[in-house]
Scaffold this motif. Sequence first.
Motif, PDB file in Angstrom:
ATOM      1  N   ALA A   1      -2.721  32.232  81.286  1.00  0.00           N
ATOM      2  CA  ALA A   1      -2.552  33.680  81.425  1.00  0.00           C
ATOM      3  C   ALA A   1      -2.498  34.078  82.884  1.00  0.00           C
ATOM      4  N   ALA A   2      -1.817  35.210  83.146  1.00  0.00           N
ATOM      5  CA  ALA A   2      -1.743  35.793  84.486  1.00  0.00           C
ATOM      6  C   ALA A   2      -2.020  37.289  84.382  1.00  0.00           C
ATOM      7  N   PRO A   3      -2.765  37.855  85.327  1.00  0.00           N
ATOM      8  CA  PRO A   3      -3.109  39.282  85.269  1.00  0.00           C
ATOM      9  C   PRO A   3      -1.979  40.157  85.804  1.00  0.00           C
ATOM     10  N   PHE A   4      -2.056  41.443  85.464  1.00  0.00           N
ATOM     11  CA  PHE A   4      -1.136  42.438  86.033  1.00  0.00           C
ATOM     12  C   PHE A   4      -1.845  43.780  86.073  1.00  0.00           C
ATOM     13  N   HIS A   5      -1.346  44.675  86.911  1.00  0.00           N
ATOM     14  CA  HIS A   5      -1.797  46.065  86.966  1.00  0.00           C
ATOM     15  C   HIS A   5      -0.576  46.941  86.721  1.00  0.00           C
ATOM     16  N   ALA A   6      -0.676  47.851  85.763  1.00  0.00           N
ATOM     17  CA  ALA A   6       0.450  48.740  85.453  1.00  0.00           C
ATOM     18  C   ALA A   6      -0.066  49.998  84.785  1.00  0.00           C
ATOM     19  N   ALA A   7       0.531  51.132  85.110  1.00  0.00           N
ATOM     20  CA  ALA A   7       0.226  52.421  84.470  1.00  0.00           C
ATOM     21  C   ALA A   7      -1.262  52.726  84.480  1.00  0.00           C
ATOM     22  N   GLY A   8      -1.947  52.362  85.564  1.00  0.00           N
ATOM     23  CA  GLY A   8      -3.371  52.636  85.676  1.00  0.00           C
ATOM     24  C   GLY A   8      -4.255  51.700  84.881  1.00  0.00           C
ATOM     25  N   LEU A   9      -3.701  50.606  84.364  1.00  0.00           N
ATOM     26  CA  LEU A   9      -4.433  49.690  83.499  1.00  0.00           C
ATOM     27  C   LEU A   9      -4.398  48.273  84.056  1.00  0.00           C
ATOM     28  N   LEU A  10      -5.438  47.522  83.745  1.00  0.00           N
ATOM     29  CA  LEU A  10      -5.489  46.087  84.044  1.00  0.00           C
ATOM     30  C   LEU A  10      -5.197  45.331  82.761  1.00  0.00           C
ATOM     31  N   GLY A  11      -4.336  44.331  82.853  1.00  0.00           N
ATOM     32  CA  GLY A  11      -4.011  43.542  81.679  1.00  0.00           C
ATOM     33  C   GLY A  11      -3.686  42.114  82.042  1.00  0.00           C
ATOM     34  N   ALA A  12      -3.277  41.358  81.037  1.00  0.00           N
ATOM     35  CA  ALA A  12      -2.895  39.964  81.249  1.00  0.00           C
ATOM     36  C   ALA A  12      -1.808  39.588  80.261  1.00  0.00           C
ATOM     37  N   ILE A  13      -0.901  38.741  80.714  1.00  0.00           N
ATOM     38  CA  ILE A  13       0.099  38.112  79.853  1.00  0.00           C
ATOM     39  C   ILE A  13      -0.347  36.677  79.627  1.00  0.00           C
ATOM     40  N   SER A  14      -0.407  36.241  78.375  1.00  0.00           N
ATOM     41  CA  SER A  14      -0.827  34.877  78.074  1.00  0.00           C
ATOM     42  C   SER A  14       0.154  34.194  77.142  1.00  0.00           C
ATOM     43  N   ALA A  15       0.286  32.884  77.314  1.00  0.00           N
ATOM     44  CA  ALA A  15       1.084  32.034  76.427  1.00  0.00           C
ATOM     45  C   ALA A  15       0.134  31.025  75.809  1.00  0.00           C
ATOM     46  N   THR A  16       0.065  31.002  74.478  1.00  0.00           N
ATOM     47  CA  THR A  16      -0.909  30.164  73.775  1.00  0.00           C
ATOM     48  C   THR A  16      -0.229  29.365  72.677  1.00  0.00           C
ATOM     49  N   ARG A  17      -0.648  28.100  72.564  1.00  0.00           N
ATOM     50  CA  ARG A  17      -0.091  27.195  71.571  1.00  0.00           C
ATOM     51  C   ARG A  17      -1.220  26.446  70.858  1.00  0.00           C
ATOM     52  N   PRO A  18      -0.911  25.801  69.716  1.00  0.00           N
ATOM     53  CA  PRO A  18      -1.923  24.948  69.085  1.00  0.00           C
ATOM     54  C   PRO A  18      -2.369  23.845  70.037  1.00  0.00           C
ATOM     55  N   ARG A  19      -3.658  23.614  70.078  1.00  0.00           N
ATOM     56  CA  ARG A  19      -4.225  22.671  71.039  1.00  0.00           C
ATOM     57  C   ARG A  19      -3.756  21.239  70.801  1.00  0.00           C
ATOM     58  N   HIS A  20      -3.582  20.871  69.549  1.00  0.00           N
ATOM     59  CA  HIS A  20      -3.266  19.480  69.248  1.00  0.00           C
ATOM     60  C   HIS A  20      -1.869  19.076  69.707  1.00  0.00           C
ATOM     61  N   GLU A  21      -1.004  20.053  69.989  1.00  0.00           N
ATOM     62  CA  GLU A  21       0.353  19.714  70.427  1.00  0.00           C
ATOM     63  C   GLU A  21       0.630  20.208  71.850  1.00  0.00           C
ATOM     64  N   THR A  22      -0.432  20.511  72.592  1.00  0.00           N
ATOM     65  CA  THR A  22      -0.277  21.052  73.937  1.00  0.00           C
ATOM     66  C   THR A  22      -1.144  20.281  74.920  1.00  0.00           C
ATOM     67  N   ARG A  23      -0.498  19.771  75.951  1.00  0.00           N
ATOM     68  CA  ARG A  23      -1.228  19.086  77.015  1.00  0.00           C
ATOM     69  C   ARG A  23      -1.471  20.072  78.174  1.00  0.00           C
ATOM     70  N   ARG A  24      -2.412  19.716  79.029  1.00  0.00           N
ATOM     71  CA  ARG A  24      -2.646  20.550  80.200  1.00  0.00           C
ATOM     72  C   ARG A  24      -1.398  20.626  81.065  1.00  0.00           C
ATOM     73  N   ALA A  25      -0.644  19.522  81.112  1.00  0.00           N
ATOM     74  CA  ALA A  25       0.594  19.523  81.894  1.00  0.00           C
ATOM     75  C   ALA A  25       1.584  20.555  81.351  1.00  0.00           C
ATOM     76  N   ASP A  26       1.581  20.785  80.027  1.00  0.00           N
ATOM     77  CA  ASP A  26       2.456  21.812  79.444  1.00  0.00           C
ATOM     78  C   ASP A  26       2.045  23.198  79.946  1.00  0.00           C
ATOM     79  N   LEU A  27       0.735  23.449  79.952  1.00  0.00           N
ATOM     80  CA  LEU A  27       0.249  24.748  80.411  1.00  0.00           C
ATOM     81  C   LEU A  27       0.574  24.967  81.882  1.00  0.00           C
ATOM     82  N   GLU A  28       0.453  23.928  82.677  1.00  0.00           N
ATOM     83  CA  GLU A  28       0.788  24.038  84.099  1.00  0.00           C
ATOM     84  C   GLU A  28       2.284  24.281  84.288  1.00  0.00           C
ATOM     85  N   ARG A  29       3.088  23.738  83.370  1.00  0.00           N
ATOM     86  CA  ARG A  29       4.539  23.965  83.445  1.00  0.00           C
ATOM     87  C   ARG A  29       4.884  25.411  83.054  1.00  0.00           C
TER      88      ARG A  29
END
Length: 513
Positions: A202-230
């Motif tokens: 996930a990465a944070p953002f500030h917009a319209a007076g609000l703090l938020g985050a965009i995240s990309a999430t997958r099932p753990r069994h088919e996701t390596r740390r290298a995938d998340l870094e990519r």
Amino acid sequence: MSSGSAVNDRIVATLDALTRRPPELPWGVRELAEDIGLSRSTVHRTLHALTERDLATQTVNATYACGPRLRVLADRLHRSHPLLGQARPLAEELARACDATILLSLYDPVRTEGFVALSVIPDGPVRYRLDPGAVIPLHAGAAGRAMLAELGPDVLARLDLVAHTPDTVTDVAELERLLHQGREDGVTISIGQHVALAAGVAAPFHAAGLLGAISATRPRHETRRADLERFAPLVRETALKVGSLTAPPPRPTPEHGRATPTSPSPTEDGGSATVRIERLISALTASAPLPLGGRALARVLRGNPATAARLLDTALATGLATTHGEHAVAGPLLLHWAAALGPLHSITPIVFPTLRDLAQQTGETIGLAEYDPATRTARMTAVVPGSKPIHYDLPTGSDVPLAAGAAGKAILAFLPDDTLSDLPLVTYTERTPLHRTAIQKDLAQVRDRGWAVGDGERIPDGYGIAVPYFAQHTVAGSITATIPRHRADEIDVDAVRTRLFAAALSITQLLSV
């Protein structure tokens, strides 16, 4: 706290409880009173006032659920707020690039928690899912920690560091280290720390007076740390794009389509506390920001400056509003309500009681046509059969031609003049009008009197009377009473028309913000 502010707080607390409750589990008065810590008599009075404004609705079992007016206001926010409407295409693009579930989450400082405002889930047999409106912890999971990294140690000190999984980090020193790393990297990676079988970035953002985050999430069994870094640069880039979004400009009003005024004039003052709260929420769901005080705010909220100031204080204290620059805009609580309720894909569920009552009053078949300005087409989205022994049966989901029949002409008459010139004129019966000059004359009469008639123009043995309804001063559809032609001379047209007008006005009031 003044008595006015206390009343405002009670109304907001009740609306919050109604909104976060699943619609299939409406509140009983006693249960709701216990939940929000108020007396049964106070909650009953509040619910009665909210029901009068359609902000709540009472079921046949004397329980209460979120009302149709609140759903309309939530839908308006989905259309006007950049983080609900304009952010979705960006999230969909990221979901395709990462083959992952994309969440747009927001921080609520009043409740010191995060929540899902938008969710895009790609196709696949096994997917991570959190629905809009779901609450997420700040110390566990990529989205929560990305927002917490922006907030600092004082917020961390207020958190209840619950272990959601065996991998949840609850040690304060380790959390501080991870938050520092997240700030350095610009992204946060979490593997199994909120949901055991999920991995995300996930990465944070500030917009319209609000703090938020965009995240990309997958099932753990088919996701390596290298995938998340990519995925990290893609997530960070999307967060930057979301942070640059601004509210869209108001849409211009067509030449025709002005509805009958359905609310007090801007100079009218007063109204109950519930009316004032509804007025406040309506103003916050529009794309224009609110002044922070003075006579300018009083004009928008149609109250005196002191009353308007108390309303704004309530909004800021509860999270209905937040400050952005020199203005007040929709806050995290209002965004949370909108996320939980979702957009309205059709108004049928919220206006069906009105249609049902109309069918019972007239004994005739009542149809609801909804107009789609994007495609410039209308469709019959709801039909309530008449109660008379011989009544007309209309199909639901059928296209409604705009230039033939009462339902279509009631809409076409209030669209821009050049709409007719672009329409293909199709023959449905021997009575279908096919000459544009004659149709234009008929439409002018519809505008003058406010209702349309169709005598066998689209359905050979059908006679229809239709009245348009409006939203945001623009025609949005029509309500039609359809009668077998052989009975047309027997009905009281004035009585049917009067009831159609009343129903259309009710729907217009419900839909207009």
